[in-house]
Design a protein around this motif. Structure first.
Motif, PDB file in Angstrom:
ATOM      1  N   HIS A  29      -5.195   4.892   1.488  1.00 45.74           N
ATOM      2  CA  HIS A  29      -5.123   3.444   1.674  1.00 45.74           C
ATOM      3  C   HIS A  29      -4.358   3.059   2.938  1.00 45.74           C
ATOM      4  N   MET A  43       2.867   0.287  -4.452  1.00 50.90           N
ATOM      5  CA  MET A  43       1.849   0.927  -5.286  1.00 50.90           C
ATOM      6  C   MET A  43       2.366   2.231  -5.899  1.00 50.90           C
ATOM      7  N   LEU A  44       3.226   2.947  -5.197  1.00 50.92           N
ATOM      8  CA  LEU A  44       3.852   4.130  -5.809  1.00 50.92           C
ATOM      9  C   LEU A  44       4.707   3.719  -7.006  1.00 50.92           C
ATOM     10  N   ARG A  94      -4.657   8.137  -7.978  1.00 48.68           N
ATOM     11  CA  ARG A  94      -4.119   6.888  -7.445  1.00 48.68           C
ATOM     12  C   ARG A  94      -2.951   7.156  -6.477  1.00 48.68           C
ATOM     13  N   ILE A  95      -2.059   8.049  -6.882  1.00 45.69           N
ATOM     14  CA  ILE A  95      -0.898   8.356  -6.038  1.00 45.69           C
ATOM     15  C   ILE A  95      -1.347   9.011  -4.731  1.00 45.69           C
ATOM     16  N   LYS A 135       2.811   0.620   0.478  1.00 43.62           N
ATOM     17  CA  LYS A 135       2.769   1.982  -0.058  1.00 43.62           C
ATOM     18  C   LYS A 135       3.826   2.176  -1.139  1.00 43.62           C
ATOM     19  N   HIS A 139     -13.017   3.642  -1.944  1.00 43.71           N
ATOM     20  CA  HIS A 139     -11.690   3.428  -1.363  1.00 43.71           C
ATOM     21  C   HIS A 139     -11.604   4.069   0.021  1.00 43.71           C
ATOM     22  N   GLU A 153      -4.203   8.614  -3.237  1.00 44.16           N
ATOM     23  CA  GLU A 153      -4.815   7.580  -2.409  1.00 44.16           C
ATOM     24  C   GLU A 153      -3.755   6.728  -1.729  1.00 44.16           C
ATOM     25  N   VAL A 154      -2.693   6.403  -2.456  1.00 46.17           N
ATOM     26  CA  VAL A 154      -1.600   5.621  -1.865  1.00 46.17           C
ATOM     27  C   VAL A 154      -0.985   6.369  -0.683  1.00 46.17           C
ATOM     28  N   TYR A 195      -2.564  -0.440   4.299  1.00 48.65           N
ATOM     29  CA  TYR A 195      -2.142  -1.712   3.718  1.00 48.65           C
ATOM     30  C   TYR A 195      -2.006  -2.784   4.789  1.00 48.65           C
ATOM     31  N   TYR A 206       2.284   3.130  -9.963  1.00 48.20           N
ATOM     32  CA  TYR A 206       1.548   4.243 -10.562  1.00 48.20           C
ATOM     33  C   TYR A 206       2.395   5.407 -11.054  1.00 48.20           C
TER      34      TYR A 206
END
Length: 266
Positions: free
Chosen positions: A115, A68-69, A107-108, A65, A176, A110-111, A117, A72
């Motif tokens: 999502h 990916m943050l 995107r953020i 997490k 997703h 979703e993170v 992981y 993005y």
């Protein structure tokens, strides 16, 4: 109609004294094409199911997490800042800045909320992704700024671009979400995805991501953005091909008629 004439119909003319934008556009396509070929041949970027490929155990890691943050957030902040840096430059530019902002905001979100992981992300991968997204977004925004005062393309694609972008955004999010439902909290196992377009292709989220980039290209109608979309499509198709090979190797019951990213074709 020749290729150059067709380009003039759908794209802005190259701004004066901007040969470096042209060079960067070509570099993007070449590098992403190479990356796509490497992905298809098993030389994967160390993400998700490929995160441990060719990696030393001592490599620095972040949680998935946080990684990916890190990738993005800078581009999201850049997209927000562009409203202040380049104000009042027309509807097309406003739509483009909004598209980037919504893309990275999604995107953020979703993170943070969607999502799940399977493992950590390596620091060098997170930094590489962050720089790549940031530089590409900067260049696409700046390329659009350089079109101010130039003649508009003969065919206006920005409205159809909005539709394509929204379809890509929604389709990408939906698939997703389906992927996130495959894995329970704290679980790391992989399953064959079902539902949506997963019955036709193993990476429908990449298909819709490509559609989103096509929408951005239609909104912008600059050479740099079209080249970026071409390069992104190549690398995502290569990664999809590699993903399909991975599923075939891991699951004996993986359906052979499920393609990589384009239904019935590839």
């Amino acid at each position: 109609m020749g290729t150059s004439m067709f380009a003039q119909v759908i794209m802005y003319p190259p701004p004066p004294l901007t040969s470096y934008i042209t060079v960067m556009a070509l570099v993007v396509v070449v590098l992403e094409a190479i990356a796509g070929i490497l992905e298809s041949r098993g030389k994967h970027l160390r993400l998700s199911k490929f995160s441990n490929v060719g990696t030393k155990k001592s490599a620095l890691k972040l949680s998935g997490k946080m990684g990916m943050l890190t990738a993005y957030t800078p581009s999201f902040l850049l997209s927000l800042a562009s409203f202040g840096v380049f104000p009042n430059e027309g509807l097309r530019f406003l739509l483009l800045k909004s598209a980037f902002t919504f893309h990275f905001f999604k995107r953020i979100c979703e993170v943070l909320f969607v999502h799940k992981y399977s493992g950590p992300m390596f620091v060098d991968v997170a930094i590489m992704l962050s720089l790549s997204y940031f530089i590409q977004t900067t260049l696409m925004i700046y390329a659009q700024h350089l079109t101010q005062g130039l003649q508009e393309p003969q065919v206006d694609l920005k409205y159809i671009g909005i539709v394509i972008f929204v379809v890509g955004l929604c389709g990408n999010f939906y698939h997703h979400y389906l992927l996130s439902k495959l894995r329970g909290d704290g679980k790391k196992e992989y399953k064959i995805p079902k539902g949506g377009l997963f019955n036709l292709v193993i990476c429908p989220h990449y298909l819709f991501e490509i559609l989103g980039f096509v929408g951005v290209s239609c909104i912008a109608q600059t050479m740099y953005t079209f080249f970026f979309t071409l390069g992104s499509a190549i690398i995502l198709m290569g990664r999809s091909y590699g993903t399909r090979k991975w599923y075939l190797s891991k699951f004996e019951d993986f359906p052979k008629d499920v393609k990589a990213v384009i239904p019935f074709v590839f």
